[in-house]
Write a protein that holds these residues in place. Structure first.
Motif: not given
Length: 545
Positions: A177-194
């Motif tokens: 996956p492109q870096p921006v896709a992984q960043a979305l998943v990581d950002a969701a985790g930081l926001a408390g989303i599983p």
């Protein structure tokens, strides 16, 4: 080299057989399937698997040979082309009178030949709602898991309870996956989303979460539902596939459908079905053909001089679609685009008391221009996340403009007409901005370009001006048991014999996420019931018989 020659020979055999059948296919069949999209392709293929059944598949559009179909990165080129019906909604009051462009696939594969290729199976509560509305547990989540195990060829981590392997539907996540896709998943985790390894399975049994997307791409090429189901069978003499074949009306004997009227390459033809006719024309043309055949709200039919065969007030009502609002960020430097540009997704709740997610966030790895009314400049290099409503409460309708096949259907989306939808939209955009402005994106982005910080009134204005759709029109001939229902649990049209509907129009309410995968299940369910009623052999790898 030998294998390549063999494949060419197989392709030529299919082409020659279908050319011959087009030249003279006769007029009588056991089954007629109208529409070669994500449900119709499944029904036609499953019926044709039994060599004793003579099957006709009719598709109004052309073939799927264009590079813009096979190349995942070129899907936007299909929008507005001959492979798009190019519908437009009527002026929508809550969108400041704007007309929504409503694209829909036209050609073999239907939407699965022009979409973003995301495989989203729907939430557990979607299917349990279908079962409750239909009064039939065979539509419930546990049953549907069996269908997914049958149809999938899942290439991810094994999950024997929820995932299948060896089926016709190849499903995989992108290798890198492109870096921006992984960043979305990581950002969701930081926001408390599983965060989950897969957006299907366990993630769609609870509150939602974030994950790398699952796609219908194999070897860098699109896998449409038509290619997965129908194409391998096209050399069979009992399957006829006709393109440029516009179904105009049902042929009825009293209240029994015995065939269809068709414009084949612009010339009138009539085909007869000995057993059944199946409408899989999608949530716009299925109700149009029903109404123009005399099946629908009597006041609508009488207004256009159409004799009423069966009064069904729900035909064309209950229109639903996923509506979304594009939030965009500018890149620091140009970034790559993987697959079709959609490699990460997020589902969440605007209210923790809800039984399922009502927010759908779909990331695109390029900057999508906002509607002109938004008056926002699109960055040359950037990415967009669509903050979408996964469970809209607003309901639209379809109306006839006349009795003829070339009289356009009038689509009234009625978007954001319910106050709950605006509340969910505000929550969706707020979540989108929180995730998109996360430190996880800091190495990639310069800043947010839309909507940026606004007060509540300004954000409401942005939502009304920026709203677009995911092109998931559905629910216009719903399954159920109330007076607005059009089909029963067996997908048979109330009051009419010899006719079923199998497409997104039968959904009682729209599913959470992209609708391609649920449409495949609808096609499989329809085929199973038809095969059982008419004594055909069960589908291959069938768990349901």
């Amino acid at each position: 080299m030998k294998r390549t020659v063999e494949l060419m020979t197989e392709a030529e055999a299919r082409s020659e057989k279908q050319d011959a059948l087009r030249e003279y296919s006769g007029n009588d069949f056991d089954f007629i399937v109208c529409g070669g999209g994500s449900s119709g392709s499944v029904v036609a293929a499953r019926l044709a698997e039994d060599g004793n059944a003579r099957v006709l598949l009719l598709e109004a559009g052309g073939d799927d040979a264009a590079e813009s179909v096979s190349d995942p990165s070129r899907w936007p080129l299909n929008l507005g082309s001959e492979r798009d019906w190019g519908f437009s909604g009527e002026p929508t009051p809550r969108l400041n009178g704007r007309r929504l462009p409503l694209s829909m696939g036209k050609g073999l594969g239907g939407g699965s030949s022009i979409n973003v290729m995301v495989w989203a199976r729907g939430h557990k509560e979607d299917w349990n709602h279908f079962a409750a509305e239909a009064g039939d547990e065979a539509w419930g989540y546990e049953s549907v898991l069996g269908y997914y195990r049958r149809i999938e060829d899942w290439r991810g981590a094994p999950d024997p309870l929820r995932r299948g392997t060896g089926g016709p539907v190849y499903v995989a996540q992108p290798d890198s996956p492109q870096p921006v896709a992984q960043a979305l998943v990581d950002a969701a985790g930081l926001a408390g989303i599983p965060v989950f390894d897969s957006p299907n399975g366990e993630m769609m049994e609870g509150a939602g979460g974030a994950s790398i997307a699952e796609l219908r791409i194999r070897g860098g090429k699109r896998e449409s539902v038509f290619r997965s189901y129908v194409y391998p069978l096209m050399a069979r003499p009992n399957l006829t596939v006709l393109t440029n074949a516009l179904v105009t009306r049902l042929v009825l004997d009293g209240k029994t459908v015995i065939g269809v009227d068709v414009l084949l390459d612009g010339e009138h033809r009539q085909y007869r079905a000995r057993c059944e006719t199946v409408l899989s024309l999608g949530a716009v043309h299925t109700p149009k053909v029903l109404m123009q055949s005399g099946i629908g709200p009597k006041e609508e039919l009488q207004a256009h001089g159409i004799p009423v065969v069966q009064h069904l007030p729900g035909v064309g009502r209950n229109h639903q679609d996923h509506i979304a609002f594009g939030c965009t960020w500018a890149y620091r430097k140009p970034e790559g685009i993987g697959g079709g540009g959609c490699e990460a997704t997020l589902y969440w709740k605007s209210d923790s008391r809800l039984r399922q997610p009502d927010i759908l966030q779909c990331q695109l790895e390029f900057a999508v221009p906002s509607p002109a009314e938004v008056e926002v400049e699109t960055p040359e290099h950037g990415w967009t996340m669509f903050a979408g409503l996964a469970q809209p409460k607003s309901r639209g309708r379809l109306r006839l403009s006349g009795p003829a096949a070339d009289d356009p259907i009038l689509i009234e989306p009625n978007s954001l007409s319910e106050p709950e939808d605006m509340a969910a939209a505000l929550a969706a955009v707020e979540l989108c901005r929180e995730v998109g402005n996360s430190e996880a994106f800091t190495p990639l982005i310069k800043g947010e370009t839309a909507p940026r910080m606004r007060d509540r009134a300004g954000m409401i204005d942005f939502i009304r001006r920026s709203a677009v759709t995911y092109w998931h029109q559905s629910c216009t001939a719903k399954m159920g048991r109330d007076w607005m229902s059009v089909v029963d649990n067996r997908l048979k049209v109330y009051g009419i014999e010899g006719l079923r509907i199998a497409d997104a129009s039968i959904m009682p309410r729209i599913t959470v996420g992209n609708t391609m995968a649920p449409c495949v299940v609808i096609g499989e369910r329809a085929a199973d019931m038809i095969r059982l009623q008419h004594g055909l052999s069960p589908a291959r790898n069938s768990e349901h018989g």
